[in-house]
Write a protein that holds these residues in place. Structure first.
Motif, PDB file in Angstrom:
ATOM      1  N   VAL A  14       0.866  -1.411   0.088  1.00  0.00           N
ATOM      2  CA  VAL A  14       0.073  -0.099  -0.066  1.00  0.00           C
ATOM      3  C   VAL A  14       0.938   1.139   0.076  1.00  0.00           C
ATOM      4  N   ILE A  23      -4.275   6.925   1.095  1.00  0.00           N
ATOM      5  CA  ILE A  23      -3.920   5.947   0.428  1.00  0.00           C
ATOM      6  C   ILE A  23      -4.080   6.151  -1.303  1.00  0.00           C
ATOM      7  N   ILE A  26      -2.760   0.616  -4.349  1.00  0.00           N
ATOM      8  CA  ILE A  26      -2.690  -0.942  -3.674  1.00  0.00           C
ATOM      9  C   ILE A  26      -2.302  -2.036  -4.632  1.00  0.00           C
ATOM     10  N   SER A 120     -11.282   4.181   2.389  1.00  0.00           N
ATOM     11  CA  SER A 120     -11.014   3.219   1.476  1.00  0.00           C
ATOM     12  C   SER A 120     -11.609   1.871   2.058  1.00  0.00           C
ATOM     13  N   ILE A 124     -11.276  -2.170  -0.431  1.00  0.00           N
ATOM     14  CA  ILE A 124     -10.650  -3.543  -0.136  1.00  0.00           C
ATOM     15  C   ILE A 124     -11.508  -4.422   0.272  1.00  0.00           C
ATOM     16  N   ILE A 135      -3.982  -6.005   2.903  1.00  0.00           N
ATOM     17  CA  ILE A 135      -4.114  -4.481   2.482  1.00  0.00           C
ATOM     18  C   ILE A 135      -4.158  -3.706   3.964  1.00  0.00           C
ATOM     19  N   ALA A 139      -1.414  -0.952   4.788  1.00  0.00           N
ATOM     20  CA  ALA A 139      -1.678   0.407   5.052  1.00  0.00           C
ATOM     21  C   ALA A 139      -1.575   1.089   6.572  1.00  0.00           C
TER      22      ALA A 139
END
Length: 154
Positions: A14, A23, A26, A120, A124, A135, A139
């Motif tokens: 990420v 973000i 990814i 986000s 995801i 993820i 992150a």
């Protein structure tokens, strides 16, 4: 740009903006080739890679495969001369799990992710509707790096 990497079979990359902590990209597959391609589109200031550790009840073959892949990731970063820091899970979770419910570390990471990256969450989810563990961790690793290694506060 700072990149967090959760290595392993279900890991991820990420990229977050180091100043806004939003973000930006990814990567869902964690191989040396995928990392090289991912980095070719970004110009990261720093990469934070979760430090490899053996897992209880993991077979010798599985441990070797994991360690080989981990070494390849470090090789890509070294060859591209991208600065990186290895971070133990206990270090980044101690800072980013503050304020989450006690219990399972994956659930605590998901709770922290939802609080820190609410925009986000939808992007995801797995096909089963759960948050992608790799993820989420990548992150949070990137955010740890921005806050505590690069010391960019937002």
């Amino acid at each position: 740009m700072i990149i967090g990497i959760d290595p392993g079979q279900k890991g991820a990359f990420v990229a977050i903006d180091a100043s806004t902590h939003k973000i930006k990209a990814i990567g869902r597959s964690v191989t040396a080739a995928d990392l090289h391609e991912f980095l070719s589109f970004l110009e990261p200031e720093h990469v934070i890679l979760e430090k490899a550790q053996s897992m209880p009840r993991q077979s010798v073959k599985s441990t070797f495969t994991y360690a080989q892949g981990y070494g390849e990731l470090i090789g890509v970063l070294t060859c591209l001369r991208i600065p990186y820091t290895l971070i133990r899970p206990a270090i980044w979770t101690a800072k980013l799990h503050i304020g989450t419910s006690d219990g399972d570390p994956k659930a605590r990471s998901a709770e922290a992710f939802c609080r820190l990256f609410p925009e986000s969450i939808v992007s995801i989810r797995t096909p089963k509707g759960r948050l992608h563990d790799g993820i989420v961790d990548a992150a949070l690793i990137a955010l740890y790096g921005a806050r505590h290694i690069l010391r960019t506060d937002s």
